[in-house]
Design an enzyme around this catalytic site. Structure first.
Site, PDB file in Angstrom:
ATOM      1  N   MET A  76       0.814  -1.115   0.021  1.00 27.85           N
ATOM      2  CA  MET A  76      -0.011   0.106   0.050  1.00 27.85           C
ATOM      3  C   MET A  76       0.809   1.168  -0.021  1.00 27.85           C
ATOM      4  O   MET A  76       0.333   2.380   0.175  1.00 27.85           O
ATOM      5  CB  MET A  76      -0.958  -0.031   1.175  1.00 27.85           C
ATOM      6  CG  MET A  76      -1.988  -1.186   1.255  1.00 27.85           C
ATOM      7  SD  MET A  76      -2.877  -1.214  -0.327  1.00 27.85           S
ATOM      8  CE  MET A  76      -3.370  -3.084  -0.364  1.00 27.85           C
ATOM      9  N   CYS A  77       2.111   1.186  -0.088  1.00 31.70           N
ATOM     10  CA  CYS A  77       2.988   2.458  -0.401  1.00 31.70           C
ATOM     11  C   CYS A  77       2.829   2.893  -1.464  1.00 31.70           C
ATOM     12  O   CYS A  77       2.948   2.463  -2.569  1.00 31.70           O
ATOM     13  CB  CYS A  77       4.675   1.978   0.084  1.00 31.70           C
ATOM     14  SG  CYS A  77       4.877   1.924   1.643  1.00 31.70           S
ATOM     15  N   HIS A  78       2.914   4.413  -1.788  1.00 36.37           N
ATOM     16  CA  HIS A  78       2.766   4.993  -2.897  1.00 36.37           C
ATOM     17  C   HIS A  78       4.369   4.972  -3.606  1.00 36.37           C
ATOM     18  O   HIS A  78       5.213   5.002  -2.730  1.00 36.37           O
ATOM     19  CB  HIS A  78       2.541   6.494  -2.804  1.00 36.37           C
ATOM     20  CG  HIS A  78       1.028   6.456  -2.384  1.00 36.37           C
ATOM     21  ND1 HIS A  78       0.424   6.322  -1.065  1.00 36.37           N
ATOM     22  CD2 HIS A  78      -0.091   6.662  -3.079  1.00 36.37           C
ATOM     23  CE1 HIS A  78      -0.731   6.529  -1.059  1.00 36.37           C
ATOM     24  NE2 HIS A  78      -1.408   6.485  -2.162  1.00 36.37           N
ATOM     25  N   ILE A 113       8.215   4.629   5.587  1.00 32.69           N
ATOM     26  CA  ILE A 113       8.483   3.389   5.434  1.00 32.69           C
ATOM     27  C   ILE A 113       9.931   3.218   4.344  1.00 32.69           C
ATOM     28  O   ILE A 113      10.420   2.283   4.601  1.00 32.69           O
ATOM     29  CB  ILE A 113       7.348   2.866   4.606  1.00 32.69           C
ATOM     30  CG1 ILE A 113       5.952   2.826   5.389  1.00 32.69           C
ATOM     31  CG2 ILE A 113       7.427   1.169   4.192  1.00 32.69           C
ATOM     32  CD1 ILE A 113       6.212   2.367   6.812  1.00 32.69           C
ATOM     33  N   GLU A 114      10.174   4.162   3.713  1.00 39.30           N
ATOM     34  CA  GLU A 114      11.237   4.136   2.867  1.00 39.30           C
ATOM     35  C   GLU A 114      12.633   4.268   3.679  1.00 39.30           C
ATOM     36  O   GLU A 114      13.588   3.235   3.483  1.00 39.30           O
ATOM     37  CB  GLU A 114      11.508   5.288   1.892  1.00 39.30           C
ATOM     38  CG  GLU A 114      10.453   5.241   0.526  1.00 39.30           C
ATOM     39  CD  GLU A 114       8.908   5.399   0.984  1.00 39.30           C
ATOM     40  OE1 GLU A 114       8.078   5.350   0.069  1.00 39.30           O
ATOM     41  OE2 GLU A 114       8.557   5.744   2.016  1.00 39.30           O
ATOM     42  N   ASP A 128      24.051 -11.032   5.941  1.00 39.07           N
ATOM     43  CA  ASP A 128      24.288 -11.695   4.776  1.00 39.07           C
ATOM     44  C   ASP A 128      25.837 -11.757   4.477  1.00 39.07           C
ATOM     45  O   ASP A 128      26.539 -12.849   4.323  1.00 39.07           O
ATOM     46  CB  ASP A 128      23.723 -11.110   3.396  1.00 39.07           C
ATOM     47  CG  ASP A 128      24.079 -12.059   2.156  1.00 39.07           C
ATOM     48  OD1 ASP A 128      23.895 -13.173   2.407  1.00 39.07           O
ATOM     49  OD2 ASP A 128      24.328 -11.513   1.470  1.00 39.07           O
TER      50      ASP A 128
END
Length: 165
Positions: A76-78, A113-114, A128
């Site tokens: 749902m992120c633009h 969110i980014e 990793d």
């Protein structure tokens, strides 16, 4: 008062929030997180002797790439045109690296969110690249530190909710 759960439609199904009417403003978000490891692992990162290469340089690029791909990973992120992504590292010279990501845009919605995805990906990349010698690393304390811009204004982690805009 409007419903704070804006990602649901009138049928209680997921939707992408309509931001058409929102104003373009400068927006910034900063997130942070840590990865704990064996002291010998941090020593090898500092010495540049990891077989996969320069751990922090690769992790930094991975975090920047992740910020740019957020809308492809979080449903749902633009799709937001980012104007800047910066990743910084600090460590305690013992067993912990802290990654901090700052993301900027001039757009109609924020970049929290980014910033969070950039930090998570940065830390996962460190994991990793070092897992061959240290599978016991722990990623934790990932959180939004600060955000600014937009209708909701300024947020600072740790401030009392009533003092937040």
């Amino acid at each position: 008062m409007s419903d704070p759960l804006t990602h649901f439609n009138d049928q209680n199904r997921a939707k992408m929030v309509d931001v058409t009417a929102k104003q373009v403003t400068a927006r910034t978000a900063t997130a942070t997180g840590t990865i704990r490891m064996q002291p010998a692992t941090l020593d090898r990162i500092h010495a540049g002797t990891m077989k996969k290469g320069d751990v922090l340089a690769v992790a930094q690029v991975a975090g920047i790439m992740a910020a740019k791909q957020t809308s492809n990973l979080i449903p749902m992120c633009h799709l937001i045109p980012l104007t800047g992504v910066d990743i910084h590292f600090t460590d305690n010279n013992q067993d912990t690296i802290t990654a901090t990501a700052t993301v900027k845009t001039k757009h109609v919605t924020g970049v929290e969110i980014e910033a969070l995805l950039a930090v998570q990906t940065t830390l996962l990349t460190i994991y990793d690249m070092c897992k061959a010698i240290d599978r016991g690393m722990v990623i934790d304390n990932v959180h939004l530190v600060e955000k600014d811009g937009g209708k909701s204004g300024h947020f600072q982690f740790g401030e009392a909710p009533e003092s937040q805009a």
